[in-house]
Motif scaffolding. Structure first.
Motif, PDB file in Angstrom:
ATOM      1  N   LEU A   8       4.042   5.927  -1.189  1.00 16.55           N
ATOM      2  CA  LEU A   8       2.697   5.252  -0.874  1.00 16.55           C
ATOM      3  C   LEU A   8       1.973   4.668  -2.096  1.00 16.55           C
ATOM      4  CD1 LEU A   8       0.847   8.233   1.215  1.00 16.55           C
ATOM      5  CD2 LEU A   8       1.729   6.013   2.014  1.00 16.55           C
ATOM      6  N   ILE A   9       2.401   5.399  -3.247  1.00 17.79           N
ATOM      7  CA  ILE A   9       2.020   4.739  -4.542  1.00 17.79           C
ATOM      8  C   ILE A   9       2.593   3.563  -4.686  1.00 17.79           C
ATOM      9  CG2 ILE A   9       2.037   5.302  -7.110  1.00 17.79           C
ATOM     10  CD1 ILE A   9       1.859   8.027  -6.633  1.00 17.79           C
ATOM     11  N   ILE A  10       3.821   3.321  -4.511  1.00 16.21           N
ATOM     12  CA  ILE A  10       4.409   2.018  -4.670  1.00 16.21           C
ATOM     13  C   ILE A  10       3.840   0.908  -3.747  1.00 16.21           C
ATOM     14  CG2 ILE A  10       6.610   0.828  -4.527  1.00 16.21           C
ATOM     15  CD1 ILE A  10       7.881   3.254  -5.159  1.00 16.21           C
ATOM     16  N   VAL A  11       3.709   1.170  -2.440  1.00 16.66           N
ATOM     17  CA  VAL A  11       3.133   0.226  -1.572  1.00 16.66           C
ATOM     18  C   VAL A  11       1.648  -0.106  -1.949  1.00 16.66           C
ATOM     19  CG1 VAL A  11       2.142  -0.069   0.873  1.00 16.66           C
ATOM     20  CG2 VAL A  11       4.403   1.166   0.533  1.00 16.66           C
ATOM     21  N   VAL A  12       0.901   0.954  -2.494  1.00 13.45           N
ATOM     22  CA  VAL A  12      -0.600   0.407  -3.154  1.00 13.45           C
ATOM     23  C   VAL A  12      -0.309  -0.469  -3.921  1.00 13.45           C
ATOM     24  CG1 VAL A  12      -2.573   1.327  -3.915  1.00 13.45           C
ATOM     25  CG2 VAL A  12      -1.539   2.503  -1.829  1.00 13.45           C
TER      26      VAL A  12
END
Length: 261
Positions: free
Chosen positions: A165-169
């Motif tokens: 999720l952090i990478i996508v954001v």
């Protein structure tokens, strides 16, 4: 058959010696023994020091074998199982720090303040290898380990999902930032309503006051190469701020038909 005879002799000898010791000294009831193939006191039992071990041997009518470092035997105060060794009815203190389980020697311990679950005569140890309460404790320990393992797996999965999720954001934010930066570019000289030049557009190079055609799409810094109409020469990279779209009858020629010299 020899084993059956040995077991019968052991049981008979154990009963005889246990009766003799109990009659000789009521203090024998304060001692308990461990189980065969175990290196620990029974639950509720306490280890004896070398001096206490010698005192226990005297109280129980056992021969005192002294103190020695014996890695192959249980640590601490130990005694022989009647009928299983030439050194029958012997106690000694093993000073070796760890020790190993034995089928001949068992732990000799002092009964704790709250008693001991394994209540046996100090001269007649049990030949069972596990007590019900020990089995329950073992099952409880295995269950705890299982819960910890499942919790660790679940924690790893959650950590992985959070990382994704952090990478996508981060990717989304970066793309939006790039788009916002493009939107903030100043309009071309000639009016806010004008668009950015494209390949083939007829433009005026403001700084040179020369007209020509955009011969290629802009690079990553929004710089263009222009083929001038007056002599078909090619410019260096020019910033988009230096270009102005031209829309007049003079720009009738197709730039593709005007090869650079």
């Amino acid at each position: 058959q020899q084993q059956q005879q040995q077991q019968q002799q052991q049981q008979q000898h154990t009963i005889t010696t246990a009766t003799t010791a109990t009659t000789a000294s009521p203090q024998a009831s304060k001692y308990v023994v461990g189980t065969v193939s175990s290196v620990d006191c029974p639950q509720g039992g306490e280890d004896l020091t070398s001096a206490d071990c010698q005192s226990a041997a005297s109280t129980l009518g056992l021969q005192w074998g002294g103190s020695a470092s014996l890695p192959e035997l249980p640590h601490g105060c130990i005694k022989t199982i009647s009928g299983t060794s030439n050194a029958e009815d012997t106690a000694k203190f093993n000073s070796y720090e760890w020790g190993e389980p034995s089928t001949i020697w068992v732990k000799l311990c002092k009964k704790g303040k709250h008693g001991a679950y394994h209540v046996q005569s100090a001269l007649s140890p049990s030949t069972t290898t596990a007590e019900p309460e020990e089995e329950e404790e073992s099952n409880s320990t295995e269950e705890k380990h299982g819960h910890r393992k499942h919790a660790a797996i679940a924690g790893g999965v959650i950590a992985g999902v959070v990382l994704v999720l952090i990478i996508v954001v981060a990717v989304v934010v970066r793309r939006r930032g790039a788009a916002a930066a493009d939107e903030k570019k100043e309009p071309l000289a000639g009016g806010a309503a004008e668009r950015y030049p494209m390949q083939g557009d007829y433009v005026l190079v403001i700084s040179l006051n020369r007209k020509g055609y955009v011969t290629a799409p802009p690079d990553e810094n929004w710089k263009y190469i222009i083929t001038f109409e007056d002599d078909n020469t090619v410019s260096d990279l020019l910033p988009y701020e230096d270009l102005q779209l031209v829309d007049d009858g003079a720009a009738a020629a197709d730039p593709a038909a005007q090869p650079a010299q």
